[in-house]
Design a protein around this motif. Structure first.
Motif, PDB file in Angstrom:
ATOM      1  N   THR A 141       0.841  -1.194   0.000  1.00 36.95           N
ATOM      2  CA  THR A 141       0.000   0.000   0.000  1.00 36.95           C
ATOM      3  C   THR A 141       0.874   1.240   0.000  1.00 36.95           C
ATOM      4  O   THR A 141       1.987   1.252   0.540  1.00 36.95           O
ATOM      5  CB  THR A 141      -0.923   0.026   1.224  1.00 36.95           C
ATOM      6  N   GLY A 142       0.368   2.301  -0.633  1.00 34.82           N
ATOM      7  CA  GLY A 142       1.137   3.528  -0.674  1.00 34.82           C
ATOM      8  C   GLY A 142       0.430   4.587  -1.479  1.00 34.82           C
ATOM      9  O   GLY A 142      -0.791   4.570  -1.626  1.00 34.82           O
ATOM     10  N   GLU A 143       1.218   5.500  -2.050  1.00 34.70           N
ATOM     11  CA  GLU A 143       0.668   6.629  -2.785  1.00 34.70           C
ATOM     12  C   GLU A 143       1.628   7.057  -3.868  1.00 34.70           C
ATOM     13  O   GLU A 143       2.844   6.817  -3.789  1.00 34.70           O
ATOM     14  CB  GLU A 143       0.428   7.810  -1.842  1.00 34.70           C
ATOM     15  N   ASP A 144       1.095   7.691  -4.906  1.00 33.47           N
ATOM     16  CA  ASP A 144       1.932   8.340  -5.899  1.00 33.47           C
ATOM     17  C   ASP A 144       2.502   9.608  -5.277  1.00 33.47           C
ATOM     18  O   ASP A 144       1.770  10.454  -4.758  1.00 33.47           O
ATOM     19  CB  ASP A 144       1.129   8.693  -7.152  1.00 33.47           C
ATOM     20  N   VAL A 145       3.808   9.729  -5.332  1.00 33.53           N
ATOM     21  CA  VAL A 145       4.473  10.906  -4.783  1.00 33.53           C
ATOM     22  C   VAL A 145       4.326  12.093  -5.722  1.00 33.53           C
ATOM     23  O   VAL A 145       4.265  13.242  -5.296  1.00 33.53           O
ATOM     24  CB  VAL A 145       5.965  10.592  -4.528  1.00 33.53           C
ATOM     25  N   ASP A 161      11.533   4.238 -17.524  1.00 33.87           N
ATOM     26  CA  ASP A 161      10.652   5.254 -16.972  1.00 33.87           C
ATOM     27  C   ASP A 161       9.915   4.688 -15.776  1.00 33.87           C
ATOM     28  O   ASP A 161       9.790   3.472 -15.617  1.00 33.87           O
ATOM     29  CB  ASP A 161       9.666   5.753 -18.033  1.00 33.87           C
ATOM     30  N   PHE A 162       9.422   5.556 -14.927  1.00 35.03           N
ATOM     31  CA  PHE A 162       8.680   5.131 -13.741  1.00 35.03           C
ATOM     32  C   PHE A 162       7.868   6.308 -13.225  1.00 35.03           C
ATOM     33  O   PHE A 162       8.104   7.467 -13.598  1.00 35.03           O
ATOM     34  CB  PHE A 162       9.626   4.626 -12.652  1.00 35.03           C
ATOM     35  N   ARG A 163       6.924   6.003 -12.359  1.00 30.69           N
ATOM     36  CA  ARG A 163       6.174   7.030 -11.644  1.00 30.69           C
ATOM     37  C   ARG A 163       6.610   7.022 -10.185  1.00 30.69           C
ATOM     38  O   ARG A 163       6.535   5.970  -9.528  1.00 30.69           O
ATOM     39  CB  ARG A 163       4.664   6.763 -11.754  1.00 30.69           C
ATOM     40  N   PRO A 164       7.103   8.145  -9.674  1.00 35.74           N
ATOM     41  CA  PRO A 164       7.553   8.181  -8.277  1.00 35.74           C
ATOM     42  C   PRO A 164       6.445   7.748  -7.330  1.00 35.74           C
ATOM     43  O   PRO A 164       5.336   8.280  -7.373  1.00 35.74           O
ATOM     44  CB  PRO A 164       7.929   9.653  -8.057  1.00 35.74           C
ATOM     45  N   ARG A 165       6.761   6.791  -6.495  1.00 32.78           N
ATOM     46  CA  ARG A 165       5.749   6.196  -5.634  1.00 32.78           C
ATOM     47  C   ARG A 165       6.378   5.868  -4.288  1.00 32.78           C
ATOM     48  O   ARG A 165       7.564   5.522  -4.197  1.00 32.78           O
ATOM     49  CB  ARG A 165       5.189   4.929  -6.288  1.00 32.78           C
ATOM     50  N   ALA A 166       5.607   5.968  -3.239  1.00 34.52           N
ATOM     51  CA  ALA A 166       6.013   5.536  -1.908  1.00 34.52           C
ATOM     52  C   ALA A 166       5.042   4.451  -1.462  1.00 34.52           C
ATOM     53  O   ALA A 166       3.844   4.705  -1.342  1.00 34.52           O
ATOM     54  CB  ALA A 166       5.983   6.706  -0.927  1.00 34.52           C
ATOM     55  N   MET A 196       4.710   0.455   0.819  1.00 34.96           N
ATOM     56  CA  MET A 196       5.354  -0.501   1.709  1.00 34.96           C
ATOM     57  C   MET A 196       4.461  -1.720   1.899  1.00 34.96           C
ATOM     58  O   MET A 196       3.233  -1.612   1.953  1.00 34.96           O
ATOM     59  CB  MET A 196       5.655   0.131   3.062  1.00 34.96           C
ATOM     60  N   ALA A 197       5.096  -2.874   1.976  1.00 35.32           N
ATOM     61  CA  ALA A 197       4.361  -4.105   2.237  1.00 35.32           C
ATOM     62  C   ALA A 197       3.779  -4.067   3.644  1.00 35.32           C
ATOM     63  O   ALA A 197       4.376  -3.501   4.564  1.00 35.32           O
ATOM     64  CB  ALA A 197       5.281  -5.312   2.072  1.00 35.32           C
ATOM     65  N   ALA A 208      11.102  -5.184  -2.779  1.00 35.96           N
ATOM     66  CA  ALA A 208       9.977  -6.099  -2.584  1.00 35.96           C
ATOM     67  C   ALA A 208       9.186  -5.736  -1.338  1.00 35.96           C
ATOM     68  O   ALA A 208       8.003  -6.061  -1.220  1.00 35.96           O
ATOM     69  CB  ALA A 208      10.479  -7.545  -2.479  1.00 35.96           C
ATOM     70  N   ALA A 209       9.836  -5.031  -0.399  1.00 38.08           N
ATOM     71  CA  ALA A 209       9.192  -4.643   0.854  1.00 38.08           C
ATOM     72  C   ALA A 209       8.816  -3.172   0.895  1.00 38.08           C
ATOM     73  O   ALA A 209       7.864  -2.790   1.581  1.00 38.08           O
ATOM     74  CB  ALA A 209      10.112  -4.962   2.034  1.00 38.08           C
ATOM     75  N   HIS A 210       9.546  -2.326   0.169  1.00 35.52           N
ATOM     76  CA  HIS A 210       9.288  -0.880   0.215  1.00 35.52           C
ATOM     77  C   HIS A 210       9.820  -0.227  -1.053  1.00 35.52           C
ATOM     78  O   HIS A 210      10.900  -0.537  -1.518  1.00 35.52           O
ATOM     79  CB  HIS A 210       9.937  -0.242   1.447  1.00 35.52           C
ATOM     80  N   VAL A 211       9.034   0.685  -1.612  1.00 35.48           N
ATOM     81  CA  VAL A 211       9.387   1.382  -2.845  1.00 35.48           C
ATOM     82  C   VAL A 211       9.432   2.873  -2.564  1.00 35.48           C
ATOM     83  O   VAL A 211       8.472   3.445  -2.037  1.00 35.48           O
ATOM     84  CB  VAL A 211       8.371   1.086  -3.967  1.00 35.48           C
ATOM     85  N   HIS A 212      10.545   3.525  -2.927  1.00 39.07           N
ATOM     86  CA  HIS A 212      10.777   4.926  -2.603  1.00 39.07           C
ATOM     87  C   HIS A 212      10.794   5.787  -3.855  1.00 39.07           C
ATOM     88  O   HIS A 212      11.163   5.343  -4.936  1.00 39.07           O
ATOM     89  CB  HIS A 212      12.157   5.100  -1.937  1.00 39.07           C
TER      90      HIS A 212
END
Length: 469
Positions: free
Chosen positions: A180-184, A267-272, A274-275, A289-293
């Protein structure tokens, strides 16, 4: 591994990025049988995670690769802001406190991620390990005794498995662990490795964009390349060579023809994100795999390598030194709060709410109040990072800590010590030293003070939680 064969190992590591390779190096030097599988046919080719923070440099020092990292990289260049083809002046994006006796790596160190992975892979090979490239995980199951993984080359049975297979982790999805997270930032980012011989390599060149999205060109030390990072505010990123050249021509004073090579682009979309948990039975999540910054602040790769460093010694203690399996529960207990903290920091920096500073260097991170932190003495509490420092004869405290063992420091005291297993716990007496003060300090294999006291009362009880002592 032959197709349809069954292989037995201690730990299966899925993914040969910085996280998986660092973990494999740590496990292999501990004598833990480790199988690393990677679905790609080779190591990742791009510069993506190019910044190594001071705390991660200390980890790499312990793993035996810091000399190669230092030789391959360089300090981050000072930023140069451009406007309408004219230099507007320098702007340094980093604090540079410089090295000290207690913290020998004083600023971020830059080198492309592909080179960091090459160095870790070479170290793994030197230790006797290897990576099974071109190997895809198709199914993973577990019971109370072991993990079974179906690979494209056969079946693996392991005591434990670690998902180090990135933000789109197949292992995490197979386990049903939510992320779960959000687009930064709603604007996607194009990143590429390019060569521009006409552009000087003395600065990190920044083109603010005047509402069209920023573009930055960072010279990558040890190469002829620049890492291009461009914000795309209109449409989708075009990562073709023509698209990359067109972006440079549109955002800078450079022409498309001055970009002589495009070595890699993505390319990517900045996202935060975490599992919701870092462990499911005998399977652990580490790294992306556990957290995307967001890449802002350079926290993703660094937090990921430190996940591996935290988990590696604990698996080693359980599998090789008789520690109770409950020790592995502390991986999530310690690392999930740290990952959440670093995710928040990355997001704030991306949004301009916080500047890059001491927090990004990660030297202040620790585990005070955690399940493996007991006591205090002198200037330190259990859970603190164990400082470096000079010793007679040109040696340093980090030289004493280097390796898979615990280290008991008796600092400024001649008090008697209990008998300890000399293989698992190395004992050293040193003179009083201000960053420690006086007392006894048990330094964990990952460089944090696990136990501290003015005398050794409680030391044996602590060791019983983490080893067979």
């Amino acid at each position: 591994m032959e197709l349809n064969s069954v292989k037995e190992t201690d730990v299966l590591v899925v993914g040969a990025g910085p996280t998986g390779l660092a973990l494999a190096c740590d496990l292999t030097r501990r004598g833990v049988r480790t199988l690393v599988v990677e679905q790609s046919d080779a190591l990742f080719p791009g510069s993506r995670g190019k910044g190594i923070q001071p705390r991660t440099m200390e980890v790499l020092d312990d793993l035996g690769v810091v000399d190669a990292i230092l030789a391959s990289g360089g300090a981050a260049p000072v930023g140069m802001v451009w406007q309408n083809g004219t230099r507007q002046g320098e702007h340094d994006m980093f604090e540079r406190p410089g090295p000290t006796d207690s913290a020998p790596y004083g600023e971020p160190w830059l080198l492309p991620q592909w080179r960091t992975q090459q160095i870790l892979h070479a170290r793994l090979t030197e230790l006797g390990g290897s990576v099974a490239f071109g190997t895809t995980l198709t199914r993973i199951t577990q019971d109370e005794h072991r993990v079974s993984a179906q690979l494209s080359t056969g079946t693996v049975r392991a005591a434990y498995a670690v998902a180090a297979d990135g933000g789109r982790s197949a292992v995490r999805r197979a386990l049903g662990i939510a992320m779960t997270g959000e687009d930064v930032d709603p604007a996607p980012i194009l990143v590429a490795d390019v060569r521009i011989p006409t552009l000087d390599r003395l600065n990190w060149h920044v083109f603010p964009g005047d509402g069209a999205g920023y573009l930055a060109l960072c010279p990558l030390p040890g190469t002829d390349d620049f890492q291009l990072v461009g914000q795309i505010t209109d449409g989708e990123p075009d990562i073709s060579p023509a698209g990359v050249r067109a972006l440079v021509a549109a955002r800078t004073h450079l022409t498309a023809d001055e970009v002589t090579e495009i070595l890699w682009a993505s390319d990517f979309r900045p996202r935060a994100a975490m599992a919701e948990r870092f462990c499911e039975g005998r399977v652990f999540l580490a790294g992306d795999a556990a957290h995307v910054h967001s890449p802002a602040g350079g926290q993703g790769l660094n937090t990921s390598v430190q996940d591996a460093y935290n988990l590696g010694w604990k698996l080693g203690q359980v599998l090789r030194h008789g520690a109770p399996a409950s020790l592995l529960d502390t991986y999530e207990q310690e690392r999930l709060p740290v990952a959440a903290q670093m995710l928040g920091l990355s997001t704030r920096i991306h949004r301009g709410e916080e500047q890059r500073g001491a927090a990004t260097m990660q030297l202040g991170l620790g585990y005070r109040g955690g399940p493996l932190a007991s006591g205090s003495a002198g200037a330190l509490q259990a859970g603190d990072r164990a400082p470096d420092g000079p010793l007679p004869g040109g040696r340093r405290l980090f030289d004493l800590f280097r390796g898979p063992h615990f280290t008991l420091l008796a600092v400024g005291t001649d008090a008697e010590l209990p008998p300890l297993d000399g293989e698992l716990v190395h004992i050293h007496r040193i003179e009083a030293y201000e960053p420690y003060g006086k007392g006894f300090f048990l330094v964990r294999p990952d460089g944090y003070v696990g136990w501290a006291g003015e005398d050794t009362t409680g030391l044996s009880d602590y060791l019983a939680k983490v080893t067979r002592c």
